[in-house]
Design a protein around this motif. Structure first.
Motif, PDB file in Angstrom:
ATOM      1  N   ASP A 338       0.810  -1.024   0.107  1.00  0.00           N
ATOM      2  CA  ASP A 338      -0.080  -0.091   0.082  1.00  0.00           C
ATOM      3  C   ASP A 338       0.816   1.333   0.009  1.00  0.00           C
ATOM      4  OD1 ASP A 338      -2.450  -1.305  -0.070  1.00  0.00           O
ATOM      5  OD2 ASP A 338      -3.166  -0.435   1.660  1.00  0.00           O
ATOM      6  N   PHE A 339       0.486   2.178  -0.683  1.00  0.00           N
ATOM      7  CA  PHE A 339       1.178   3.582  -0.849  1.00  0.00           C
ATOM      8  C   PHE A 339       0.011   4.386  -0.079  1.00  0.00           C
ATOM      9  CE2 PHE A 339       3.253   1.716  -4.023  1.00  0.00           C
ATOM     10  CZ  PHE A 339       4.515   2.196  -4.230  1.00  0.00           C
ATOM     11  N   GLU A 340       0.897   5.365   1.049  1.00  0.00           N
ATOM     12  CA  GLU A 340       0.015   6.251   1.685  1.00  0.00           C
ATOM     13  C   GLU A 340       0.592   7.864   1.367  1.00  0.00           C
ATOM     14  OE1 GLU A 340      -1.874   3.735   5.119  1.00  0.00           O
ATOM     15  OE2 GLU A 340      -0.050   4.827   5.600  1.00  0.00           O
ATOM     16  N   VAL A 341      -0.189   8.582   1.293  1.00  0.00           N
ATOM     17  CA  VAL A 341       0.595  10.173   1.320  1.00  0.00           C
ATOM     18  C   VAL A 341      -0.103  10.552   2.616  1.00  0.00           C
ATOM     19  CG1 VAL A 341       0.622  10.280  -1.063  1.00  0.00           C
ATOM     20  CG2 VAL A 341      -1.295  10.961  -0.106  1.00  0.00           C
ATOM     21  N   TYR A 342       0.613  11.741   3.065  1.00  0.00           N
ATOM     22  CA  TYR A 342       0.579  12.481   4.213  1.00  0.00           C
ATOM     23  C   TYR A 342      -0.421  13.784   3.885  1.00  0.00           C
ATOM     24  CZ  TYR A 342       0.955  14.185   8.807  1.00  0.00           C
ATOM     25  OH  TYR A 342       0.710  14.600  10.113  1.00  0.00           O
TER      26      TYR A 342
END
Length: 422
Positions: A338-342
């Motif tokens: 999974d990729f998460e952005v802040y």
């Protein structure tokens, strides 16, 4: 869908890997083996009886040709008795095969040995984190306030014409959305992916092929009169483009990208985590799908992860990559990143992409195979990844790039958007 021979030959391994996914209905493994035993028994009985029918039928012809009519009629009666026995055996065989398939599809894909043990998202492993988390000015606000302030998205209007989770993009908000879609597609095409514009509705066979049915009926919008399903992701139609096909080894890998709106009911979603663009019933997404040789699928997975990572870097968004634990993985995946952005205004990480290797789980359902030379057909491995899902990317671009005079547009999007800021 797992393969029955593999389950039979590796029962203990199957049970061990299912435990990593916290799958409780392990009795299904024994049920699959028992049903396969029954299937084999009925198949043998049917084939032996049919062989007798075929053999005796030839003899009848010979007897009749020799003028032995009485013997031929007696043998014909014997054949008729055997045929009467065939019907219930065939009926039982069809019922057993259906029950075997119905049981088999209840088993999830086996997780790779790279999958961490765990039950909740808190057990996911952070592979790496990059990018600078911005320090916002004192008057910074979350994206739902920014979209109202700059007249970019109207959530109330979407509520009026459809319902919650169906926003209306407008003015520069619609333009930014379109700019991102075009940029993401161009980025993928330049990396060697072929663009497709697939249908937004699929039939039941397609939804079954990629594993949405029977696992995710409650999350899909269903056009009941035609028995079509609105797609939850372009992964479904793109993968099914090759359903029931036998490819050549030279055809692999097949690399596809496509933009579609996506539709998800997300039953039970509520509360502050679904505000604004955080969780929608309709949203835009650009997808990556690859069909590849089984020996190369994990190499391809790493390549796809690197591709999505470079795309996020080009947007200058702070991100982190998670390797999902067994309890947080999808039913069909063998390994997922999974990729998460802040989100600087919300002060939390938002998922924007999942990149997964399904190994042969989907291709077994879809019957997507390939041949090496004159060898027997083998199942390909399928992979997919979001590149990217737009709502939370939009949210983070707006929030992280806001300042007192407006919102800066990332440099790579400015030519597509037609301006440097909102």
């Amino acid at each position: 869908m797992l393969q029955v021979p593999f389950i039979r030959q590796n029962k203990e391994l199957v049970l061990e890997r299912l435990a990593v996914k916290n799958f409780k209905e392990t009795n299904l493994v024994d049920e699959v083996i028992a049903l396969d035993d029954q299937r084999k028994k009925l198949t043998l009985e049917y084939d032996e009886t049919q062989a007798q029918v075929n053999s005796l039928s030839k003899e009848i012809g010979k007897l009749m040709g020799q003028g032995k009519k009485e013997e031929g009629e007696a043998m014909r009666n014997q054949v008729n008795e055997l045929k009467e026995r065939l019907a219930p055996v065939n009926e039982a065989l069809n019922a057993t095969e259906k029950e075997l398939l119905d049981t088999l599809v209840k088993l999830p894909n086996l997780p790779s040995t790279l999958v961490p043990v765990g039950k909740t998202p808190e057990d996911n492993v952070v592979v790496r984190q990059q990018g600078e988390i911005p320090a916002l000015h004192a008057g910074a606000v979350p994206h739902w306030d920014l979209t109202k302030k700059y007249d970019l998205i109207d959530f109330e209007l979407g509520n009026k014409i459809t319902g919650s989770g169906f926003p209306v993009y407008k003015n520069k908000g619609a333009r930014l959305q379109r700019a991102m879609i075009q940029y993401f597609l161009d980025y993928n095409i330049n990396a060697g992916y072929t663009e497709f514009a697939p249908p937004y509705m699929v039939n039941e066979a397609s939804a079954f092929g990629t594993g949405q049915l029977p696992d995710k009926e409650g999350q899909m919008y269903h056009a009941t009169e035609d028995n079509f399903f609105l797609i939850p992701t372009a992964e479904v139609p793109l993968t099914n483009l090759y359903r029931d096909e036998i490819l050549k080894d030279a055809d692999l890998p097949i690399r596809m990208t496509g933009y579609t709106p996506c539709f998800r009911r997300e039953a039970g979603s509520y509360g502050k985590d679904v505000r604004g663009l955080n969780r929608l019933h309709q949203f835009d997404k650009v997808e990556l799908v690859q069909l590849t040789h089984p020996d190369k699928s994990y190499e391809v997975l790493d390549e796809m992860v690197a591709h999505v990572e470079s795309l996020l870097q080009s947007l200058q968004l702070p991100y982190r990559i998670l390797r999902l634990c067994g309890g947080d993985m999808s039913f069909t995946s063998a390994l997922t990143y999974d990729f998460e952005v802040y989100s600087a205004a919300q002060q939390k990480w938002l998922e924007v992409s999942s990149v997964s290797n399904f190994e042969s789980y989907q291709s077994n359902r879809c019957k997507i195979r390939f041949k090496e030379g004159n060898g027997k057909p083998q199942l390909v491995h399928t992979l997919n990844g979001s590149s990217l899902a737009l709502p939370r990317i939009m949210a983070c671009i707006l929030e992280n790039n806001q300042h007192e005079e407006g919102i800066n547009i990332p440099a790579v999007l400015q030519a597509y958007f037609g301006a440097g800021k909102i």
